[in-house]
Design a protein around this motif. Structure first.
Motif, PDB file in Angstrom:
ATOM      1  N   VAL A  40      30.958  45.425  40.715  1.00 35.26           N
ATOM      2  CA  VAL A  40      31.390  44.027  40.670  1.00 35.26           C
ATOM      3  C   VAL A  40      30.748  43.257  39.531  1.00 35.26           C
ATOM      4  O   VAL A  40      31.261  42.216  39.105  1.00 35.26           O
ATOM      5  N   ILE A  41      29.636  43.747  39.010  1.00 35.87           N
ATOM      6  CA  ILE A  41      29.046  43.133  37.825  1.00 35.87           C
ATOM      7  C   ILE A  41      29.549  43.815  36.557  1.00 35.87           C
ATOM      8  O   ILE A  41      30.000  43.170  35.610  1.00 35.87           O
ATOM      9  N   LEU A  42      29.504  45.144  36.541  1.00 36.67           N
ATOM     10  CA  LEU A  42      29.768  45.868  35.306  1.00 36.67           C
ATOM     11  C   LEU A  42      31.250  45.994  34.977  1.00 36.67           C
ATOM     12  O   LEU A  42      31.604  46.090  33.798  1.00 36.67           O
ATOM     13  N   ALA A  43      32.132  46.019  35.976  1.00 39.44           N
ATOM     14  CA  ALA A  43      33.564  46.102  35.666  1.00 39.44           C
ATOM     15  C   ALA A  43      34.020  44.910  34.824  1.00 39.44           C
ATOM     16  O   ALA A  43      34.661  45.106  33.774  1.00 39.44           O
ATOM     17  N   PRO A  44      33.719  43.658  35.209  1.00 33.84           N
ATOM     18  CA  PRO A  44      34.142  42.549  34.345  1.00 33.84           C
ATOM     19  C   PRO A  44      33.393  42.491  33.024  1.00 33.84           C
ATOM     20  O   PRO A  44      33.986  42.181  31.983  1.00 33.84           O
ATOM     21  N   VAL A  45      32.081  42.804  33.029  1.00 35.19           N
ATOM     22  CA  VAL A  45      31.308  42.718  31.787  1.00 35.19           C
ATOM     23  C   VAL A  45      31.719  43.812  30.815  1.00 35.19           C
ATOM     24  O   VAL A  45      31.979  43.548  29.631  1.00 35.19           O
ATOM     25  N   TYR A  46      31.793  45.055  31.272  1.00 36.00           N
ATOM     26  CA  TYR A  46      32.206  46.143  30.398  1.00 36.00           C
ATOM     27  C   TYR A  46      33.641  45.950  29.909  1.00 36.00           C
ATOM     28  O   TYR A  46      33.964  46.287  28.761  1.00 36.00           O
ATOM     29  N   SER A  47      34.511  45.424  30.787  1.00 35.36           N
ATOM     30  CA  SER A  47      35.900  45.183  30.378  1.00 35.36           C
ATOM     31  C   SER A  47      35.981  44.111  29.309  1.00 35.36           C
ATOM     32  O   SER A  47      36.812  44.178  28.403  1.00 35.36           O
ATOM     33  N   LEU A  48      35.122  43.103  29.409  1.00 42.41           N
ATOM     34  CA  LEU A  48      35.076  42.060  28.389  1.00 42.41           C
ATOM     35  C   LEU A  48      34.561  42.621  27.069  1.00 42.41           C
ATOM     36  O   LEU A  48      35.093  42.317  26.002  1.00 42.41           O
ATOM     37  N   LEU A  49      33.519  43.453  27.136  1.00 40.14           N
ATOM     38  CA  LEU A  49      32.897  43.973  25.921  1.00 40.14           C
ATOM     39  C   LEU A  49      33.758  45.031  25.237  1.00 40.14           C
ATOM     40  O   LEU A  49      33.898  45.022  23.998  1.00 40.14           O
ATOM     41  N   TRP A  50      34.331  45.967  26.020  1.00 35.84           N
ATOM     42  CA  TRP A  50      34.989  47.133  25.433  1.00 35.84           C
ATOM     43  C   TRP A  50      36.460  47.252  25.810  1.00 35.84           C
ATOM     44  O   TRP A  50      37.142  48.148  25.295  1.00 35.84           O
ATOM     45  N   GLY A  51      36.961  46.410  26.711  1.00 33.86           N
ATOM     46  CA  GLY A  51      38.318  46.568  27.228  1.00 33.86           C
ATOM     47  C   GLY A  51      38.302  47.445  28.469  1.00 33.86           C
ATOM     48  O   GLY A  51      37.452  48.324  28.599  1.00 33.86           O
ATOM     49  N   PRO A  52      39.230  47.240  29.397  1.00 29.31           N
ATOM     50  CA  PRO A  52      39.213  47.992  30.665  1.00 29.31           C
ATOM     51  C   PRO A  52      39.304  49.505  30.493  1.00 29.31           C
ATOM     52  O   PRO A  52      38.609  50.243  31.193  1.00 29.31           O
ATOM     53  N   ARG A  53      40.143  49.989  29.582  1.00 27.53           N
ATOM     54  CA  ARG A  53      40.331  51.435  29.470  1.00 27.53           C
ATOM     55  C   ARG A  53      39.111  52.133  28.883  1.00 27.53           C
ATOM     56  O   ARG A  53      38.945  53.343  29.053  1.00 27.53           O
ATOM     57  N   ALA A  54      38.247  51.403  28.179  1.00 32.52           N
ATOM     58  CA  ALA A  54      37.007  51.980  27.665  1.00 32.52           C
ATOM     59  C   ALA A  54      35.828  51.663  28.582  1.00 32.52           C
ATOM     60  O   ALA A  54      34.943  52.496  28.767  1.00 32.52           O
ATOM     61  N   GLY A  55      35.835  50.460  29.174  1.00 29.11           N
ATOM     62  CA  GLY A  55      34.697  50.045  29.982  1.00 29.11           C
ATOM     63  C   GLY A  55      34.686  50.615  31.379  1.00 29.11           C
ATOM     64  O   GLY A  55      33.631  51.021  31.895  1.00 29.11           O
ATOM     65  N   VAL A  56      35.851  50.677  32.026  1.00 32.08           N
ATOM     66  CA  VAL A  56      35.912  51.166  33.407  1.00 32.08           C
ATOM     67  C   VAL A  56      35.469  52.628  33.518  1.00 32.08           C
ATOM     68  O   VAL A  56      34.709  52.971  34.435  1.00 32.08           O
ATOM     69  N   ALA A 237      22.134  36.742  43.338  1.00 32.75           N
ATOM     70  CA  ALA A 237      23.238  37.705  43.288  1.00 32.75           C
ATOM     71  C   ALA A 237      24.584  36.992  43.184  1.00 32.75           C
ATOM     72  O   ALA A 237      25.458  37.400  42.409  1.00 32.75           O
ATOM     73  N   MET A 238      24.765  35.934  43.953  1.00 33.15           N
ATOM     74  CA  MET A 238      26.028  35.212  43.920  1.00 33.15           C
ATOM     75  C   MET A 238      26.244  34.567  42.547  1.00 33.15           C
ATOM     76  O   MET A 238      27.357  34.546  42.015  1.00 33.15           O
ATOM     77  N   GLY A 239      25.190  34.044  41.975  1.00 31.13           N
ATOM     78  CA  GLY A 239      25.299  33.436  40.657  1.00 31.13           C
ATOM     79  C   GLY A 239      25.704  34.444  39.595  1.00 31.13           C
ATOM     80  O   GLY A 239      26.530  34.153  38.725  1.00 31.13           O
ATOM     81  N   VAL A 240      25.135  35.648  39.678  1.00 35.31           N
ATOM     82  CA  VAL A 240      25.489  36.705  38.723  1.00 35.31           C
ATOM     83  C   VAL A 240      26.966  37.074  38.846  1.00 35.31           C
ATOM     84  O   VAL A 240      27.661  37.240  37.830  1.00 35.31           O
ATOM     85  N   LEU A 241      27.476  37.198  40.067  1.00 38.10           N
ATOM     86  CA  LEU A 241      28.880  37.533  40.261  1.00 38.10           C
ATOM     87  C   LEU A 241      29.791  36.472  39.653  1.00 38.10           C
ATOM     88  O   LEU A 241      30.787  36.785  39.001  1.00 38.10           O
ATOM     89  N   LEU A 242      29.465  35.200  39.889  1.00 39.42           N
ATOM     90  CA  LEU A 242      30.307  34.129  39.383  1.00 39.42           C
ATOM     91  C   LEU A 242      30.318  34.105  37.856  1.00 39.42           C
ATOM     92  O   LEU A 242      31.373  33.913  37.233  1.00 39.42           O
TER      93      LEU A 242
END
Length: 251
Positions: A40-56, A237-242
């Motif tokens: 829940v943290i890394l999926a949005p961050v990695y997708s932002l940095l590298w795109g979903p197909r590279a980050g996921v 934790a909630m702040g990090v998710l948001l």
């Protein structure tokens, strides 16, 4: 070897890699402390940095190795009657979700991931949980939804977390249930990206950097579980998710 280094160097020199390392530290601490937090943290961050197909795919491979690391200590405390049907249904649904990852528009999928995490964080902050019974059909339905999300976004946790954390069990049982569930579907989730050709050299280089960071952070988070009161952990934790969800949605 020289050619391999030449191909890997642009990935290593990319400014986005240090940003991913910082996010991985935070996610690892949360995963070790609570039993969830990686996806829940890394999926949005990695997708932002590298795109979903590279980050996921990076996140899925790391999730597999982290899950295997935590399983032995969780087996004795988990409620297998609930967790195994959840995990089995999720494993069957994951390939269909992976089809979405392989075919959907990357930018649209990234924004969906960010919005989904944002809504999930707001639900957790509101205190809402499912408070009904846990019959087998409902276990299978929640597991199927989690599997679809796992395959398409790398995140199986949100529906399962909201479902499992509603019970009256102690925190140790909740944590063990989540760890066992994530481990159950972790192996299945990496197969479709591998077959689909998403796991390339760039993914493996990024994994080689962030995996040791995660491996160090998770045990530290697990030790913090016995030290830091939940009342202090939850707001952080909630702040990090948001923040992670908002970055992916609006970034």
């Amino acid at each position: 070897m020289t050619e391999l280094l030449d191909r890997a160097w642009p990935v290593l020199a990319d400014w986005r890699l240090p940003a991913a390392v910082i996010a991985t530290i935070v996610a690892g601490l949360m995963r070790g402390y609570s039993g969830f937090g990686t996806a829940v943290i890394l999926a949005p961050v990695y997708s932002l940095l590298w795109g979903p197909r590279a980050g996921v795919p990076v996140m899925l491979l790391m999730e597999l190795l982290v899950s295997l690391q935590l399983v032995p200590s969780a087996l004795k405390d988990a409620d297998r009657r609930v967790v195994l049907p959840l995990g089995g249904a999720a494993a069957l649904a994951t390939p269909l979700g992976a089809w979405i990852l392989l075919t959907a528009d990357g930018d649209t999928l990234r924004r969906f991931i960010g919005g989904f995490v944002l809504v999930f964080g707001l639900l957790l902050m509101s205190g809402w949980r499912y408070h009904g019974s846990r019959p087998l059909p409902l276990n299978l339905a929640v597991g199927t939804l989690a599997g679809l999300l796992k395959g398409s976004t790398g995140m199986s946790g949100p529906p399962v977390i909201l479902y499992l954390l509603a019970g009256l069990e102690e925190a140790k049982r909740h944590r063990a249930n989540l760890i066992l569930f994530f481990a159950t579907i972790a192996v299945v989730s990496v197969i479709p990206p591998l077959i689909g050709g998403l796991i390339d050299l760039a993914v493996l280089v990024r994994l080689a950097i962030v995996l040791p960071v995660m491996a160090i952070s998770v045990p530290i988070g697990a030790r913090l579980f016995h030290v830091i009161p939940e009342r202090l952990y939850r707001p952080f934790a909630m702040g990090v998710l948001l923040v992670a969800g908002a970055l992916a949605l609006f970034g």
